[in-house]
Scaffold this motif. Structure first.
Motif, mmCIF file in Angstrom:
data_model
loop_
_atom_site.group_PDB
_atom_site.id
_atom_site.type_symbol
_atom_site.label_atom_id
_atom_site.label_comp_id
_atom_site.label_asym_id
_atom_site.label_seq_id
_atom_site.Cartn_x
_atom_site.Cartn_y
_atom_site.Cartn_z
ATOM 1 N N TRP A 29 -13.531 0.041 4.150
ATOM 2 C CA TRP A 29 -12.378 -0.164 5.021
ATOM 3 C C TRP A 29 -11.981 1.146 5.692
ATOM 4 O O TRP A 29 -12.190 2.233 5.160
ATOM 5 C CB TRP A 29 -11.192 -0.696 4.222
ATOM 6 N N SER A 30 -11.353 1.036 6.844
ATOM 7 C CA SER A 30 -10.939 2.231 7.580
ATOM 8 C C SER A 30 -9.623 2.787 7.036
ATOM 9 O O SER A 30 -8.972 2.178 6.185
ATOM 10 C CB SER A 30 -10.778 1.894 9.065
ATOM 11 N N ILE A 31 -9.231 3.922 7.572
ATOM 12 C CA ILE A 31 -7.990 4.580 7.156
ATOM 13 C C ILE A 31 -6.779 3.726 7.531
ATOM 14 O O ILE A 31 -5.755 3.757 6.852
ATOM 15 C CB ILE A 31 -7.895 5.994 7.765
ATOM 16 N N PHE A 32 -6.909 2.936 8.591
ATOM 17 C CA PHE A 32 -5.799 2.099 9.036
ATOM 18 C C PHE A 32 -5.509 0.979 8.043
ATOM 19 O O PHE A 32 -4.363 0.562 7.882
ATOM 20 C CB PHE A 32 -6.074 1.538 10.430
ATOM 21 N N HIS A 33 -6.535 0.500 7.370
ATOM 22 C CA HIS A 33 -6.312 -0.479 6.308
ATOM 23 C C HIS A 33 -5.533 0.167 5.160
ATOM 24 O O HIS A 33 -4.684 -0.473 4.542
ATOM 25 C CB HIS A 33 -7.643 -1.025 5.786
ATOM 26 N N GLY A 34 -5.833 1.422 4.866
ATOM 27 C CA GLY A 34 -5.102 2.137 3.822
ATOM 28 C C GLY A 34 -3.644 2.341 4.180
ATOM 29 O O GLY A 34 -2.759 2.203 3.333
ATOM 30 N N ILE A 35 -3.388 2.657 5.449
ATOM 31 C CA ILE A 35 -2.006 2.823 5.903
ATOM 32 C C ILE A 35 -1.272 1.489 5.822
ATOM 33 O O ILE A 35 -0.111 1.434 5.402
ATOM 34 C CB ILE A 35 -1.983 3.413 7.325
ATOM 35 N N GLY A 36 -1.951 0.415 6.194
ATOM 36 C CA GLY A 36 -1.348 -0.918 6.069
ATOM 37 C C GLY A 36 -1.031 -1.255 4.623
ATOM 38 O O GLY A 36 0.017 -1.821 4.317
ATOM 39 N N MET A 37 -1.945 -0.895 3.729
ATOM 40 C CA MET A 37 -1.716 -1.118 2.302
ATOM 41 C C MET A 37 -0.499 -0.312 1.842
ATOM 42 O O MET A 37 0.310 -0.804 1.051
ATOM 43 C CB MET A 37 -2.944 -0.699 1.501
ATOM 44 N N GLY A 38 -0.346 0.903 2.333
ATOM 45 C CA GLY A 38 0.808 1.723 1.981
ATOM 46 C C GLY A 38 2.110 1.105 2.466
ATOM 47 O O GLY A 38 3.113 1.121 1.752
ATOM 48 N N LEU A 39 2.095 0.560 3.671
ATOM 49 C CA LEU A 39 3.295 -0.103 4.191
ATOM 50 C C LEU A 39 3.655 -1.327 3.346
ATOM 51 O O LEU A 39 4.831 -1.584 3.091
ATOM 52 C CB LEU A 39 3.087 -0.515 5.650
ATOM 53 N N ILE A 40 2.643 -2.051 2.900
ATOM 54 C CA ILE A 40 2.895 -3.201 2.035
ATOM 55 C C ILE A 40 3.494 -2.746 0.713
ATOM 56 O O ILE A 40 4.427 -3.371 0.192
ATOM 57 C CB ILE A 40 1.591 -4.000 1.818
ATOM 58 N N LEU A 41 2.999 -1.642 0.161
ATOM 59 C CA LEU A 41 3.550 -1.116 -1.091
ATOM 60 C C LEU A 41 5.017 -0.727 -0.940
ATOM 61 O O LEU A 41 5.834 -1.002 -1.819
ATOM 62 C CB LEU A 41 2.738 0.096 -1.559
ATOM 63 N N VAL A 42 5.360 -0.108 0.173
ATOM 64 C CA VAL A 42 6.753 0.286 0.418
ATOM 65 C C VAL A 42 7.632 -0.954 0.580
ATOM 66 O O VAL A 42 8.736 -1.019 0.030
ATOM 67 C CB VAL A 42 6.854 1.203 1.653
#
Length: 58
Positions: A29-42
């Motif tokens: 997965w790309s870095i943008f998927h990781g950022i999306g995952m971070g937003l979901i965690l928040v």
């Protein structure tokens, strides 16, 4: 101003852990998927806080 600092800290930590978890479990997965995952965690952290505060009121 205290709430703003908490939000910024949660946002930064959420992004870091989201990217880290994405890189560990889904390296393709790309870095943008990781950022999306971070937003979901928040978002989940704030939802859990709202639910906990609502139970204390009742």
């Amino acid at each position: 101003m205290n709430d703003l600092y908490i939000f910024i800290a949660r946002l930064i930590l959420g992004m870091v852990f989201g990217v880290l978890l994405t890189r560990i479990f889904r390296p393709e997965w790309s870095i943008f998927h990781g950022i999306g995952m971070g937003l979901i965690l928040v978002a989940v952290a704030y939802l859990m806080q709202m639910m906990r505060n609502r139970k204390k009121k009742n």
